[in-house]
Design a protein around this motif. Structure first.
Motif, mmCIF file in Angstrom:
data_model
loop_
_atom_site.group_PDB
_atom_site.id
_atom_site.type_symbol
_atom_site.label_atom_id
_atom_site.label_comp_id
_atom_site.label_asym_id
_atom_site.label_seq_id
_atom_site.Cartn_x
_atom_site.Cartn_y
_atom_site.Cartn_z
ATOM 1 N N GLU A 8 -23.335 34.356 25.941
ATOM 2 C CA GLU A 8 -24.046 34.664 24.728
ATOM 3 C C GLU A 8 -25.079 33.572 24.535
ATOM 4 O O GLU A 8 -24.954 32.473 25.070
ATOM 5 C CB GLU A 8 -23.104 34.734 23.535
ATOM 6 C CG GLU A 8 -22.408 33.430 23.270
ATOM 7 C CD GLU A 8 -21.329 33.564 22.220
ATOM 8 O OE1 GLU A 8 -21.049 32.555 21.558
ATOM 9 O OE2 GLU A 8 -20.770 34.648 22.057
ATOM 10 N N TYR A 9 -26.084 33.858 23.809
ATOM 11 C CA TYR A 9 -27.192 32.916 23.671
ATOM 12 C C TYR A 9 -27.316 32.492 22.222
ATOM 13 O O TYR A 9 -27.518 33.313 21.334
ATOM 14 C CB TYR A 9 -28.500 33.560 24.146
ATOM 15 C CG TYR A 9 -28.556 33.650 25.648
ATOM 16 C CD1 TYR A 9 -29.313 32.761 26.388
ATOM 17 C CD2 TYR A 9 -27.810 34.602 26.318
ATOM 18 C CE1 TYR A 9 -29.341 32.826 27.766
ATOM 19 C CE2 TYR A 9 -27.825 34.673 27.701
ATOM 20 C CZ TYR A 9 -28.594 33.784 28.412
ATOM 21 O OH TYR A 9 -28.617 33.852 29.785
ATOM 22 N N LEU A 10 -27.164 31.180 22.006
ATOM 23 C CA LEU A 10 -27.403 30.621 20.684
ATOM 24 C C LEU A 10 -28.781 29.997 20.684
ATOM 25 O O LEU A 10 -29.250 29.512 21.706
ATOM 26 C CB LEU A 10 -26.350 29.560 20.355
ATOM 27 C CG LEU A 10 -24.962 30.130 20.057
ATOM 28 C CD1 LEU A 10 -23.944 29.014 20.074
ATOM 29 C CD2 LEU A 10 -24.952 30.835 18.719
ATOM 30 N N SER A 11 -29.399 30.008 19.545
ATOM 31 C CA SER A 11 -30.774 29.548 19.486
ATOM 32 C C SER A 11 -30.882 28.077 19.851
ATOM 33 O O SER A 11 -30.103 27.243 19.424
ATOM 34 C CB SER A 11 -31.330 29.744 18.087
ATOM 35 O OG SER A 11 -32.633 29.228 18.052
ATOM 36 N N ALA A 16 -35.167 33.569 16.665
ATOM 37 C CA ALA A 16 -33.876 34.245 16.649
ATOM 38 C C ALA A 16 -34.053 35.697 17.087
ATOM 39 O O ALA A 16 -35.143 36.241 17.067
ATOM 40 C CB ALA A 16 -33.282 34.197 15.252
ATOM 41 N N TRP A 76 -28.972 33.324 16.531
ATOM 42 C CA TRP A 76 -28.764 33.808 17.894
ATOM 43 C C TRP A 76 -30.118 33.908 18.577
ATOM 44 O O TRP A 76 -31.101 34.295 17.966
ATOM 45 C CB TRP A 76 -28.115 35.182 17.877
ATOM 46 C CG TRP A 76 -26.802 35.231 17.168
ATOM 47 C CD1 TRP A 76 -26.596 35.567 15.858
ATOM 48 C CD2 TRP A 76 -25.526 34.916 17.715
ATOM 49 N NE1 TRP A 76 -25.254 35.486 15.561
ATOM 50 C CE2 TRP A 76 -24.581 35.091 16.680
ATOM 51 C CE3 TRP A 76 -25.082 34.510 18.971
ATOM 52 C CZ2 TRP A 76 -23.226 34.870 16.873
ATOM 53 C CZ3 TRP A 76 -23.734 34.294 19.153
ATOM 54 C CH2 TRP A 76 -22.815 34.472 18.117
ATOM 55 N N SER A 326 -17.027 37.988 18.037
ATOM 56 C CA SER A 326 -18.230 38.794 17.796
ATOM 57 C C SER A 326 -18.198 39.385 16.388
ATOM 58 O O SER A 326 -19.215 39.422 15.698
ATOM 59 C CB SER A 326 -18.363 39.907 18.851
ATOM 60 O OG SER A 326 -17.429 40.949 18.625
ATOM 61 N N TYR A 329 -18.630 36.535 13.593
ATOM 62 C CA TYR A 329 -19.986 35.981 13.466
ATOM 63 C C TYR A 329 -21.067 37.047 13.518
ATOM 64 O O TYR A 329 -22.244 36.725 13.604
ATOM 65 C CB TYR A 329 -20.223 34.939 14.572
ATOM 66 C CG TYR A 329 -19.342 33.719 14.426
ATOM 67 C CD1 TYR A 329 -19.622 32.747 13.468
ATOM 68 C CD2 TYR A 329 -18.226 33.551 15.222
ATOM 69 C CE1 TYR A 329 -18.815 31.633 13.321
ATOM 70 C CE2 TYR A 329 -17.405 32.440 15.087
ATOM 71 C CZ TYR A 329 -17.706 31.487 14.134
ATOM 72 O OH TYR A 329 -16.898 30.383 13.993
ATOM 73 N N ARG A 331 -22.043 38.990 15.863
ATOM 74 C CA ARG A 331 -22.897 38.662 17.013
ATOM 75 C C ARG A 331 -23.771 39.866 17.397
ATOM 76 O O ARG A 331 -23.247 40.938 17.733
ATOM 77 C CB ARG A 331 -22.014 38.276 18.202
ATOM 78 C CG ARG A 331 -22.817 37.944 19.452
ATOM 79 C CD ARG A 331 -21.926 37.423 20.548
ATOM 80 N NE ARG A 331 -20.941 38.395 20.994
ATOM 81 C CZ ARG A 331 -19.825 38.086 21.658
ATOM 82 N NH1 ARG A 331 -19.545 36.830 21.908
ATOM 83 N NH2 ARG A 331 -18.991 39.028 22.034
ATOM 84 N N SER A 335 -28.051 39.128 21.906
ATOM 85 C CA SER A 335 -27.733 37.782 22.410
ATOM 86 C C SER A 335 -26.835 37.834 23.657
ATOM 87 O O SER A 335 -26.476 36.794 24.193
ATOM 88 C CB SER A 335 -27.030 36.965 21.321
ATOM 89 O OG SER A 335 -25.747 37.508 21.054
#
Ligand code: SF4
Length: 467
Positions: A8-11, A16, A76, A326, A329, A331, A335
């Protein structure tokens, strides 16, 4: 074998994820049934990770409910959406380096492979590493050795594993093996270097799925037992199985391994490569393969997880926790990278000739090279499709658990691989909902469920399996 939390990709400062980019709202209606018979409905949006009751009341999942530390929510970031039209470059600052050893040689069995990666190849590979691999890693470099059976290429494996251990810090080394060519020298080396060893073994179905069983040969069996005894106390060994028509049960795999290793089934560290899929990845065994029956597998897996018998298998536990994460948050699907992590800029697969590969199961001999490390800036992952580029995945209720199928497959092969992943992830999704609501997922209804030519309503689990 890949930690699903990686994908998963967090900023990190980029914009975002923009929900508006999503391909329209996709909401599934879930028919649930309590064990006493009472029915209720939920709606689930896998793109926004929202689960609601019919009256639109959201079902709130808290991070601490599933033993996860509550962390401040960061924005995200969008995952790269790779395709042949939108290829991906690779970063020199790698997090994961997957090295293919001795892959795709003509062998009768994994242990029979000829040596095609020599000590000289390994030395040359190591000498050239500083030319393309960044020397200032921000986080540990994970070096993984893959292939038909990496230990058949022992001089090259020993040299390179030792090289990384001595010259790269921090580093984590992992080997994926059948365990059938181990000797005392190799075991001591693995222990000394604290290598994580993943042993592929399908329990009672091993001989049928893979053509040979290490436990049938006393010397090999004794070496594997010793490996287990020496590495298990430090958590440096795992077994990894595939389910098939010969065996639908993770518990049966644990029982089988425990009986042959001389330990308790409960303590066997087991993970799963999910389902055997003939026509999927090539392996050394070319004999007939029996695929799992999707209905029987769905019920067996749901029952084992719900009764607590399979919930502690690594990949099952990780996937359920990740599913709850998921929801907690919210999700966004934008992301999500691929489950295998090979669509990341900081993941690279190579062979010892320096060919960059789509993944460690692909072969340069079969046209799967995506460049060469001697021309690193021009490596392009252009032989893969991110899940968002597929017809099925954006309309799939188990997207947040599955994260797309094999990204390099096409046509009928892709569709069959997707069907297998769907069959495997449905019972996990159902078990996740069961632990959350106490209801059994009877049916899923969607405007389209994966493909327009597939039924829009599908049965999932019959509550009788919990009886
Ligand atoms: S089950 Fe198939 S459609 Fe669903 S996310 Fe996985 S690969 Fe995509």
């Amino acid at each position: 074998m890949v930690n699903s939390l990686q994908q998963e990709y967090l900023s990190t400062g980029e914009p975002a994820a923009d929900d508006a980019k999503r391909k329209g709202a996709v909401v599934f209606r879930l028919r649930m049934q309590k064990l006493r018979g009472e029915e209720f409905y939920l709606s689930y949006d896998p793109h926004a990770s929202q689960l609601s009751h019919e009256n639109n009341k959201r079902l709130i999942v808290q991070a601490h409910d599933f033993g996860h530390d509550v962390v401040p929510l960061r924005p995200w970031a969008d995952a790269p959406t790779v395709s042949p039209q939108n290829p991906l470059n690779k970063s020199a600052s790698l997090r994961t380096l997957r090295i293919q050893l001795g892959r795709h040689v003509d062998c009768r069995s994994a242990g029979d492979a000829e040596v095609i990666d020599s000590l000289e190849d390994a030395r040359t590979f190591a000498e050239r590493l500083p030319q393309w691999l960044s020397s200032e890693p921000q986080s540990p470099l994970q070096v993984e050795f893959w292939g038909c059976e990496p230990f058949t290429q022992w001089p090259a494996l020993e040299y390179l594993g030792s090289f990384f251990a001595e010259n790269r810090s921090p580093v984590e080394i992992k080997v994926i093996t059948t365990g059938c060519v181990l000797d005392q020298n190799m075991i001591s080396w693995l222990e000394r270097l604290q290598v994580l060893v993943v042993v592929r073994h399908d329990g009672p179905a091993q001989k049928f799925n893979r053509g040979e069983d290490v436990f049938d040969e006393p010397v090999k069996a004794e070496n594997l037992r010793q490996l287990y005894q020496r590495l298990n106390p430090t958590g440096k060994i795992r077994f990894c199985c595939r389910l098939s028509g010969y065996n639908h049960s993770l518990s049966a795999v644990k029982e089988y391994l425990a009986a042959h290793l001389g330990c308790r089934a409960q303590g066997i560290p087991l993970t799963t490569e999910e389902m055997l899929f003939s026509g999927g990845e090539k392996d050394c065994f070319s004999g007939p393969k029996a695929e799992a029956d999707p209905t029987a597998l769905r019920h067996a897996l749901f029952s084992e997880i719900s009764h607590g018998m399979a919930v502690h298998a690594y990949s099952i536990k990780e996937k359920l926790q990740d599913f709850y994460r998921s929801l907690a948050y919210e999700r966004p699907s934008s992301s999500l990278g691929q489950f295998c992590a090979m669509d990341r800029e900081d993941s690279l697969a190579v062979d010892l000739k320096g060919n960059a590969l789509t993944c460690p199961l692909a072969s340069a001999r079969e046209g799967r090279a995506i460049g060469h490390v001697s021309d690193y800036a021009n490596i392009r992952l252009d032989t893969a499709w991110h899940w968002s580029r597929r017809e099925e995945c954006p309309r799939c209720p188990v997207l947040q658990l599955c994260k797309g199928g094999c990204m390099k497959l096409e046509g009928e092969e892709w569709r069959r691989a997707c069907d297998h992943r769907f069959a495997f992830h449905l019972p996990l999704f159902a078990a996740g909902l069961y632990f959350l609501t106490g209801g059994v997922l009877r049916e899923i209804e969607g405007k389209v469920l994966r493909r327009p030519d597939l039924p829009g309503v599908i049965p999932v689990v019959h509550p009788g399996v919990l009886g």
